[in-house]
Design an enzyme around this catalytic site. Structure first.
Site, PDB file in Angstrom:
ATOM      1  CB  THR A  74      -1.037  -0.044   1.152  1.00  0.00           C
ATOM      2  OG1 THR A  74      -1.946   1.029   0.980  1.00  0.00           O
ATOM      3  CG2 THR A  74      -0.396   0.040   2.533  1.00  0.00           C
ATOM      4  CE  LYS A 134      -2.070   0.539  -3.214  1.00  0.00           C
ATOM      5  NZ  LYS A 134      -3.481   0.695  -3.541  1.00  0.00           N
ATOM      6  N   GLY A 149      -9.813  13.201 -10.434  1.00  0.00           N
ATOM      7  CA  GLY A 149      -8.483  12.888  -9.910  1.00  0.00           C
ATOM      8  C   GLY A 149      -7.598  12.336 -11.012  1.00  0.00           C
ATOM      9  CB  THR A 194      -2.604  19.577 -10.838  1.00  0.00           C
ATOM     10  OG1 THR A 194      -2.609  19.868  -9.444  1.00  0.00           O
ATOM     11  CG2 THR A 194      -1.331  20.089 -11.483  1.00  0.00           C
ATOM     12  CE1 TYR A 216     -11.503   2.147   4.832  1.00  0.00           C
ATOM     13  CE2 TYR A 216     -10.742   2.289   2.577  1.00  0.00           C
ATOM     14  CZ  TYR A 216     -10.490   2.116   3.907  1.00  0.00           C
ATOM     15  OH  TYR A 216      -9.196   1.922   4.323  1.00  0.00           O
TER      16      TYR A 216
END
Ligand code: ATR
Length: 294
Positions: free
Chosen positions: A70, A74, A135, A161, A234
């Site tokens: 994670t 990654k 995103g 951006t 979540y």
């Protein structure tokens, strides 16, 4: 069902990341191992950025049978692996590693997990759909690749951006299919794109705990009941974005199912098994209880 019993034969699974304290994966995987009576234990390893190479060598030397990866590793983990699936390569990210006799195989089950949850929750596919992605970071790239591979007709990337939105859009057009464009986050741009599309996916962390009053877009008046809005967050289960979408009658989905299914697919890969529909239902029910009470 007996509890976890660690013996000399117990196999090790784990997760590397920094931080890892918040991870729900140990709870999910250990619950499954106990339930299935599989002699494995899954533990968190906090690995700082500059220790990644040493950590991978260590995990290989210790003969762990697999691990999750994670934030922030990654992308960087890929250089230390022996083989990486085509999809993970395209996504530029690995979240699951399997150790087969010292050979480390990298996969990305985030995209697969997202897709499975999307289908389960909405009963729809991406074939021929116009999709807005909010995103342009790592999560956006994994999800966009999956959505394009699933046959989406059009992808519009909206990002704070603009340069990063352009870079992701160009990447998709070059590597996969010429189906992507990008826009900034101006109100009119967002409004026009949302009006035209069927599915909106938030891949940013905007709205995540503790900043639950934030939303990645000002969505007032943009949504209609024909939209599906998916937020990969979540925590909280209902973000401000999902709340606004729900108020307009949209189908809304949070990121809990994506988190669950990426774990299920990882566990299946490590053990070369496929869970039945009934098992998955039971695991998901338990997982929801775990997340709510932990
Ligand atoms: P991840 O791997 O979780 O996707 P990331 O690669 O750091 O994380 O990407 C974070 C994404 O969330 C980016 O698209 C980022 O926008 P920028 O490219 O403009 O930085 C977006 N993001 C994060 N915080 C944001 C904020 N406060 N407002 C708008 N977008 C934000």
């Amino acid at each position: 069902m007996e509890g976890l019993m660690i013996t000399g034969k117990t196999k090790i699974l784990g997760i590397i990341g920094d931080p890892v304290e918040h991870s729900k994966s140990p709870l999910l995987h250990n619950f499954i191992s106990v339930f299935k009576n599989i002699d494995m234990v899954y533990v968190p390893f906090r690995v700082e950025k500059n220790n990644l190479s040493a950590a991978i060598n260590g995990l290989r030397a210790l003969n762990v049978i697999g691990f999750n990866v994670t934030v922030p590793h990654k992308n960087n983990v890929i250089q230390y692996l022996d083989k990486v699936s085509e999809e993970a390569e395209l996504m530029g990210a690995v979240n699951t590693v399997k150790n087969v006799d010292g050979v480390l195989y990298g996969y990305n089950t985030d995209g697969e997990g997202f897709l499975r949850d999307f289908k389960e929750e909405t009963g729809q596919s991406f074939k021929g759909k116009k999709v807005v992605i909010i995103g342009a970071g790592g999560a956006a790239r994994a999800i966009t690749v999956k959505v394009v591979l699933e046959g989406a007709q059009n992808i519009i990337i909206l990002n704070r951006t603009e340069d990063k939105a352009k870079a992701l859009s160009d990447y998709i057009n070059e590597k996969l299919r010429n189906c992507s464009c990008y826009r900034g986050m101006g109100n009119n741009e967002v409004k026009n794109e949302i009006k035209e599309c069927e599915i909106i996916i938030n891949t940013t962390s905007v709205g995540m705990h503790p900043e639950i009053d934030k939303s990645p877009i000002n969505s007032d008046g943009f949504f209609t009941e024909r939209h599906i809005v998916y937020d990969i967050i979540y925590n909280p289960l209902k973000t401000k974005l999902l709340e606004a979408a729900e108020a307009k009658g949209c189908k809304t989905v949070n990121g809990l199912g994506m988190l669950f299914y990426q774990g299920i697919y990882a566990y299946e890969k490590w053990n070369d098994i496929v869970f039945s529909k009934d098992e998955i239902e039971l695991f998901f029910k338990r997982f929801k209880e775990i997340v709510i009470t932990s």
